[in-house]
Design a protein around this motif. Structure first.
Motif, PDB file in Angstrom:
ATOM      1  N   ALA A 192       0.814  -1.218   0.000  1.00 43.07           N
ATOM      2  CA  ALA A 192       0.000   0.000   0.000  1.00 43.07           C
ATOM      3  C   ALA A 192       0.848   1.270   0.000  1.00 43.07           C
ATOM      4  O   ALA A 192       0.656   2.143  -0.848  1.00 43.07           O
ATOM      5  CB  ALA A 192      -0.936  -0.009   1.211  1.00 43.07           C
ATOM      6  N   LEU A 193       1.800   1.351   0.933  1.00 35.89           N
ATOM      7  CA  LEU A 193       2.553   2.608   1.040  1.00 35.89           C
ATOM      8  C   LEU A 193       3.439   2.852  -0.177  1.00 35.89           C
ATOM      9  O   LEU A 193       3.426   3.960  -0.723  1.00 35.89           O
ATOM     10  CB  LEU A 193       3.348   2.642   2.346  1.00 35.89           C
ATOM     11  N   PRO A 194       4.208   1.842  -0.649  1.00 29.99           N
ATOM     12  CA  PRO A 194       4.977   2.080  -1.880  1.00 29.99           C
ATOM     13  C   PRO A 194       4.108   2.516  -3.053  1.00 29.99           C
ATOM     14  O   PRO A 194       4.463   3.451  -3.786  1.00 29.99           O
ATOM     15  CB  PRO A 194       5.624   0.721  -2.159  1.00 29.99           C
ATOM     16  N   LEU A 195       2.939   1.885  -3.212  1.00 29.00           N
ATOM     17  CA  LEU A 195       2.047   2.273  -4.310  1.00 29.00           C
ATOM     18  C   LEU A 195       1.582   3.717  -4.164  1.00 29.00           C
ATOM     19  O   LEU A 195       1.533   4.470  -5.135  1.00 29.00           O
ATOM     20  CB  LEU A 195       0.824   1.345  -4.351  1.00 29.00           C
ATOM     21  N   LEU A 196       1.264   4.085  -2.921  1.00 29.32           N
ATOM     22  CA  LEU A 196       0.787   5.450  -2.699  1.00 29.32           C
ATOM     23  C   LEU A 196       1.895   6.468  -2.949  1.00 29.32           C
ATOM     24  O   LEU A 196       1.633   7.561  -3.457  1.00 29.32           O
ATOM     25  CB  LEU A 196       0.236   5.592  -1.280  1.00 29.32           C
TER      26      LEU A 196
ATOM     27  N   ALA B 190       1.093  12.170  -9.427  1.00 29.30           N
ATOM     28  CA  ALA B 190       0.217  13.344  -9.314  1.00 29.30           C
ATOM     29  C   ALA B 190       1.041  14.631  -9.348  1.00 29.30           C
ATOM     30  O   ALA B 190       0.661  15.615  -9.987  1.00 29.30           O
ATOM     31  CB  ALA B 190      -0.594  13.263  -8.013  1.00 29.30           C
ATOM     32  N   THR B 191       2.186  14.594  -8.666  1.00 30.87           N
ATOM     33  CA  THR B 191       3.059  15.771  -8.643  1.00 30.87           C
ATOM     34  C   THR B 191       3.533  16.118 -10.052  1.00 30.87           C
ATOM     35  O   THR B 191       3.510  17.282 -10.478  1.00 30.87           O
ATOM     36  CB  THR B 191       4.272  15.500  -7.733  1.00 30.87           C
ATOM     37  N   LEU B 192       3.939  15.085 -10.764  1.00 29.15           N
ATOM     38  CA  LEU B 192       4.449  15.285 -12.119  1.00 29.15           C
ATOM     39  C   LEU B 192       3.360  15.890 -13.015  1.00 29.15           C
ATOM     40  O   LEU B 192       3.606  16.848 -13.753  1.00 29.15           O
ATOM     41  CB  LEU B 192       4.909  13.929 -12.666  1.00 29.15           C
ATOM     42  N   LEU B 193       2.156  15.338 -12.930  1.00 27.71           N
ATOM     43  CA  LEU B 193       1.051  15.860 -13.741  1.00 27.71           C
ATOM     44  C   LEU B 193       0.758  17.302 -13.381  1.00 27.71           C
ATOM     45  O   LEU B 193       0.546  18.155 -14.251  1.00 27.71           O
ATOM     46  CB  LEU B 193      -0.213  15.017 -13.515  1.00 27.71           C
ATOM     47  N   SER B 194       0.751  17.590 -12.075  1.00 26.28           N
ATOM     48  CA  SER B 194       0.421  18.930 -11.624  1.00 26.28           C
ATOM     49  C   SER B 194       1.462  19.939 -12.099  1.00 26.28           C
ATOM     50  O   SER B 194       1.132  21.089 -12.390  1.00 26.28           O
ATOM     51  CB  SER B 194       0.319  18.947 -10.102  1.00 26.28           C
ATOM     52  N   LEU B 195       2.724  19.495 -12.180  1.00 21.23           N
ATOM     53  CA  LEU B 195       3.771  20.400 -12.642  1.00 21.23           C
ATOM     54  C   LEU B 195       3.696  20.604 -14.155  1.00 21.23           C
ATOM     55  O   LEU B 195       4.069  21.649 -14.680  1.00 21.23           O
ATOM     56  CB  LEU B 195       5.154  19.858 -12.256  1.00 21.23           C
TER      57      LEU B 195
ATOM     58  N   GLY C 190      -0.348  22.237  -2.293  1.00 22.70           N
ATOM     59  CA  GLY C 190      -1.383  21.216  -2.480  1.00 22.70           C
ATOM     60  C   GLY C 190      -1.019  19.912  -1.798  1.00 22.70           C
ATOM     61  O   GLY C 190      -1.856  19.295  -1.127  1.00 22.70           O
ATOM     62  N   LEU C 191       0.220  19.490  -1.961  1.00 22.17           N
ATOM     63  CA  LEU C 191       0.653  18.243  -1.327  1.00 22.17           C
ATOM     64  C   LEU C 191       0.522  18.335   0.190  1.00 22.17           C
ATOM     65  O   LEU C 191       0.009  17.420   0.841  1.00 22.17           O
ATOM     66  CB  LEU C 191       2.113  17.940  -1.692  1.00 22.17           C
ATOM     67  N   MET C 192       0.958  19.460   0.737  1.00 19.80           N
ATOM     68  CA  MET C 192       0.926  19.590   2.197  1.00 19.80           C
ATOM     69  C   MET C 192      -0.485  19.663   2.723  1.00 19.80           C
ATOM     70  O   MET C 192      -0.841  19.015   3.705  1.00 19.80           O
ATOM     71  CB  MET C 192       1.702  20.834   2.623  1.00 19.80           C
ATOM     72  N   VAL C 193      -1.321  20.488   2.068  1.00 23.22           N
ATOM     73  CA  VAL C 193      -2.696  20.633   2.540  1.00 23.22           C
ATOM     74  C   VAL C 193      -3.438  19.297   2.423  1.00 23.22           C
ATOM     75  O   VAL C 193      -4.131  18.868   3.348  1.00 23.22           O
ATOM     76  CB  VAL C 193      -3.425  21.741   1.748  1.00 23.22           C
ATOM     77  N   GLY C 194      -3.239  18.621   1.285  1.00 25.61           N
ATOM     78  CA  GLY C 194      -3.891  17.324   1.104  1.00 25.61           C
ATOM     79  C   GLY C 194      -3.434  16.322   2.148  1.00 25.61           C
ATOM     80  O   GLY C 194      -4.250  15.602   2.738  1.00 25.61           O
ATOM     81  N   ALA C 195      -2.122  16.284   2.392  1.00 24.79           N
ATOM     82  CA  ALA C 195      -1.586  15.364   3.391  1.00 24.79           C
ATOM     83  C   ALA C 195      -2.161  15.681   4.765  1.00 24.79           C
ATOM     84  O   ALA C 195      -2.608  14.797   5.499  1.00 24.79           O
ATOM     85  CB  ALA C 195      -0.063  15.454   3.415  1.00 24.79           C
TER      86      ALA C 195
ATOM     87  N   ALA D  74      -2.606  13.771  -0.140  1.00 26.99           N
ATOM     88  CA  ALA D  74      -1.731  14.624  -0.947  1.00 26.99           C
ATOM     89  C   ALA D  74      -1.958  14.360  -2.437  1.00 26.99           C
ATOM     90  O   ALA D  74      -2.155  15.293  -3.225  1.00 26.99           O
ATOM     91  CB  ALA D  74      -0.277  14.375  -0.563  1.00 26.99           C
ATOM     92  N   ALA D  75      -1.974  13.080  -2.816  1.00 27.74           N
ATOM     93  CA  ALA D  75      -2.136  12.731  -4.226  1.00 27.74           C
ATOM     94  C   ALA D  75      -3.504  13.190  -4.737  1.00 27.74           C
ATOM     95  O   ALA D  75      -3.611  13.760  -5.828  1.00 27.74           O
ATOM     96  CB  ALA D  75      -1.971  11.228  -4.415  1.00 27.74           C
ATOM     97  N   PHE D  76      -4.545  12.957  -3.933  1.00 28.14           N
ATOM     98  CA  PHE D  76      -5.907  13.286  -4.355  1.00 28.14           C
ATOM     99  C   PHE D  76      -6.061  14.786  -4.595  1.00 28.14           C
ATOM    100  O   PHE D  76      -6.587  15.222  -5.618  1.00 28.14           O
ATOM    101  CB  PHE D  76      -6.896  12.805  -3.281  1.00 28.14           C
ATOM    102  N   LEU D  77      -5.562  15.589  -3.651  1.00 29.86           N
ATOM    103  CA  LEU D  77      -5.752  17.029  -3.780  1.00 29.86           C
ATOM    104  C   LEU D  77      -4.984  17.588  -4.983  1.00 29.86           C
ATOM    105  O   LEU D  77      -5.517  18.388  -5.765  1.00 29.86           O
ATOM    106  CB  LEU D  77      -5.309  17.740  -2.494  1.00 29.86           C
ATOM    107  N   VAL D  78      -3.741  17.144  -5.144  1.00 24.65           N
ATOM    108  CA  VAL D  78      -2.923  17.661  -6.244  1.00 24.65           C
ATOM    109  C   VAL D  78      -3.493  17.220  -7.595  1.00 24.65           C
ATOM    110  O   VAL D  78      -3.518  17.983  -8.561  1.00 24.65           O
ATOM    111  CB  VAL D  78      -1.464  17.199  -6.056  1.00 24.65           C
ATOM    112  N   LEU D  79      -4.009  16.003  -7.635  1.00 23.46           N
ATOM    113  CA  LEU D  79      -4.617  15.501  -8.867  1.00 23.46           C
ATOM    114  C   LEU D  79      -5.883  16.294  -9.206  1.00 23.46           C
ATOM    115  O   LEU D  79      -6.121  16.665 -10.359  1.00 23.46           O
ATOM    116  CB  LEU D  79      -4.966  14.015  -8.670  1.00 23.46           C
ATOM    117  N   CYS D  80      -6.705  16.566  -8.171  1.00 16.61           N
ATOM    118  CA  CYS D  80      -7.908  17.374  -8.385  1.00 16.61           C
ATOM    119  C   CYS D  80      -7.531  18.749  -8.933  1.00 16.61           C
ATOM    120  O   CYS D  80      -8.174  19.277  -9.845  1.00 16.61           O
ATOM    121  CB  CYS D  80      -8.677  17.550  -7.079  1.00 16.61           C
ATOM    122  N   ASP D  81      -6.477  19.327  -8.356  1.00 13.81           N
ATOM    123  CA  ASP D  81      -6.046  20.650  -8.785  1.00 13.81           C
ATOM    124  C   ASP D  81      -5.570  20.610 -10.235  1.00 13.81           C
ATOM    125  O   ASP D  81      -5.920  21.480 -11.044  1.00 13.81           O
ATOM    126  CB  ASP D  81      -4.926  21.128  -7.849  1.00 13.81           C
TER     127      ASP D  81
END
Lengths: 343, 283
Positions: free
Chosen positions: A9-13, A20-25, A74-79, A298-305
């Motif tokens: 689970a954790l490695p996948l996340l 998500a970070t890459l897409l957001s950038l 986004g990462l921090m707020v989502g986390a 973190a992933a969810f929020l950044v992806l939504c953004d």
């Protein structure tokens, strides 16, 4: 099978967060090719990769001055929202608890409206977030004090006090709004719909210290949260100082959420849906659930953004709207599924 | 040498200023297996919770191993006395092992994790109650008796010298019920002290070394089972005439409860409850 899921689970996340970070950038009005993103990041932080790629100055400027701080916030707020939601659901033993429930959001709104009404937002970029943080912590403090009797804070009373404080503060906000002029009302309105645009490095620096403290301590106390979540009598029977831990967790989750709200406005559903979904997938053990909620939030929020920037060409959907559009239907689906299971 | 393990001194117990039991005093020594008996609502559970410090005493005090329980730090208290509650609901899908693991909480400082030895104690406790195979199942999916065994494993993992058990036999089948009572008797012989709320008076008489009978808001009797289980005392405690007979051969008690008064004196109600459920039924 199930134990394999849990170990992966954790490695996948972590991979999901990276993607998500890459897409957001990369995504936005100016699309930046992935290899430019990776090369620029690698060169910027001194990693020995992609030194041959020359990133154009415009792309590099957008990446470093606009996209990166925005994505980091986004990462921090989502986390923070993800892990705080998991913690609140744990201490209330209620899967429907979320960071809005104990007056955090409404308190932050009151802080924000006072900052806007007093016109101090122009003095410093920090004025509005600081007032929002102050308002949120005051609201949580009021909620806890209202609910406390003989040094104890019963869960149900706390939830009810949270609703009352929330409604009262919403009325205060509405009262102030009615006497404000249109431009200030608009400024407030923009703030209330959580958003990540125009987040700068100052926001990152503002949010890091309180969030790092809050998140770090919550992760360390996952074992205690497991005991607390089994119910007050069980926890006391094995020797836990229940009141002290409950207040500590409440304070940590409030600090983390309030900091998130003050840099990005109110963003709903992350703290509710993310931990709830992960608990169904991974089980209720907080030693796994807390880090998983952190990463998935973190992933969810950044992806939504990121999605909000490309769904409609030429305009941007604010992230608070995106999380609600995606989160609300999913949550309804979960509720229906739960209801069927109980039938 | 301290011969007092658990002592109630003029205890008044109850909730929110409403006393259920008043002026209860007793002294329990090491190795005693004490059964707490009495009618529903007599205050047995409240008394046990008060002894464990989960409900504050309305009056008087409790001494555990020579110290007033109000002076004990929570984790020290939990190392000395383990408590098993009645009807505990565990929220979320926590597994049996998750629940048993909380029994190690009193031994861990806040920064510590369960060691391999802690987990060995957890596994041994699970194996003892026959739950090793169900250890990874969510507790709420199990039957009442299985849950009760899981909670008893948590009590075992706590490794406390004093056990305060509130109806641990609820929902247990015949075998596990006997096992539970035998275990308590054996661990008392090895020096532990057990106080257990029991409803089965026959089992209480067979296994307990001493009984406390509560009723009418006070401690009605305290002594060896044959001294406590008399017709007069039980009738007073349960508010109905009860006959007691001890077999001269096995020493077991036979406790006879006469039919409820309602059956004798209210024939029309009797028809409603026992018949086809209509009032106008003619005999």
């Amino acid at each position: 099978m199930k134990s394999l899921d849990r170990r992966l689970a954790l490695p996948l996340l972590v991979l999901l967060v990276a993607a998500a970070t890459l897409l957001s950038l990369a995504w936005g009005q100016m699309a930046i090719p992935f290899h430019y993103v990776i090369a620029s990041l690698s060169q910027g932080i001194g990693l020995p990769f992609f030194h041959g790629v020359r990133v154009p100055a415009d792309e590099a400027a957008v990446l470093w001055q606009i996209r990166l701080p925005r994505t980091l916030v986004g990462l921090m707020v989502g986390a923070g929202l993800g892990i705080s939601g998991a913690v609140l659901q744990g201490i209330f033993a209620n899967p429907l608890a979320d960071p809005g429930i104990i007056g955090i959001s409404s308190g932050a709104s009151v802080g924000a409206i006072f900052a806007i009404a007093a016109g101090i937002t122009g003095f410093s970029l920090y004025a509005l977030p600081f007032c929002a943080l102050l308002g949120a912590l005051l609201a949580v403090g009021c909620t806890v004090l209202l609910a406390m009797r003989h040094g104890r804070v019963p869960v149900l009373t706390l939830l009810l006090a949270g609703v009352v404080v929330g409604m009262f503060l919403a009325a205060v906000t509405a009262a102030v709004l009615t006497v404000l002029d249109a431009s200030k009302v608009q400024a407030y309105f923009f703030w209330t719909i959580g958003s990540l645009d125009y987040r700068r490095w100052e926001h990152v620096f503002l949010a890091v210290p309180p969030m790092a403290v809050g998140i770090g301590i919550m992760l360390l106390l996952a074992r205690q949260l497991n005991v607390l979540a089994m119910g007050e009598m069980e926890a006391r029977a094995v020797g836990m100082a229940v009141q002290r831990y409950r207040l500590l967790f409440l304070l940590l989750a409030s600090l983390t959420t309030a900091t998130g709200v003050c840099v990005s406005g109110n963003i709903g559903f992350v703290g509710l849906v993310v931990p709830h979904m992960l608990r169904l997938l991974l089980g209720p053990d907080h030693r796994l659930l807390l880090p998983a909620s952190l990463l998935a939030g973190a992933a969810f929020l950044v992806l939504c953004d990121a999605l909000g920037r490309i769904v409609l060409p030429g305009m941007e959907i604010r992230v608070g709207i995106m999380t609600a559009f995606i989160g609300a239907p999913y949550f309804l689906y979960l509720l229906r599924r739960e209801a069927r299971r109980l039938d | 040498m301290n011969e007092t393990v658990l002592q109630g001194i003029n205890l008044t117990v109850g909730y929110a200023q409403r006393a259920v039991l008043a002026d209860v005093s007793f002294t329990i020594g090491p190795g005693e297996f004490v059964g707490l008996v009495g009618a529903n609502g007599a205050g047995k559970s409240t008394l046990v919770k008060t002894l464990r410090g989960l409900v504050p005493a309305l009056g008087g005090s409790v001494q555990l191993l020579g110290r007033d329980i109000r002076e004990l730090a929570p984790r020290t208290f939990a190392q000395q006395a383990a408590y098993l509650a009645q009807n505990t609901e565990i929220p979320f899908a926590y597994t049996v092992r998750d629940v048993v693991r909380t029994g190690r909480y009193p031994y861990l400082a806040w920064w510590q994790r369960e060691s391999a030895q802690d987990m060995a104690i957890v596994d041994a406790s699970l194996a003892f109650v026959g739950m090793a195979e169900l250890a990874d199942r969510p507790l709420r999916e199990l039957s009442g008796g299985q849950r009760q065994r899981a909670f008893f494993a948590r009590v075992l993992a706590q490794q406390a010298p004093v056990l305060l058990l509130d109806e641990p036999a609820t929902g247990l089948d015949l075998i596990y019920q006997e096992e539970l009572f035998r275990f308590c008797r054996e661990s008392c012989a090895a020096g532990r002290t057990v106080l257990m709320v029991v409803h089965e008076l026959g089992l209480a008489a067979r296994f307990c070394s001493r009984l406390l009978l509560v009723g009418q808001g006070k401690l009605l009797a305290d002594g060896k089972p044959q001294a406590v289980l008399t017709s007069a005392r039980l009738s007073a405690a349960y508010g109905a005439p009860i006959a007691v007979e001890q077999s001269p051969v096995t020493g077991h008690f036979d406790i006879f409860v006469p039919p409820q008064v309602i059956r004798e004196e209210k024939p029309q109600l009797r028809t409603l409850l026992f018949g086809r459920g209509t009032m106008d039924e003619e005999p």
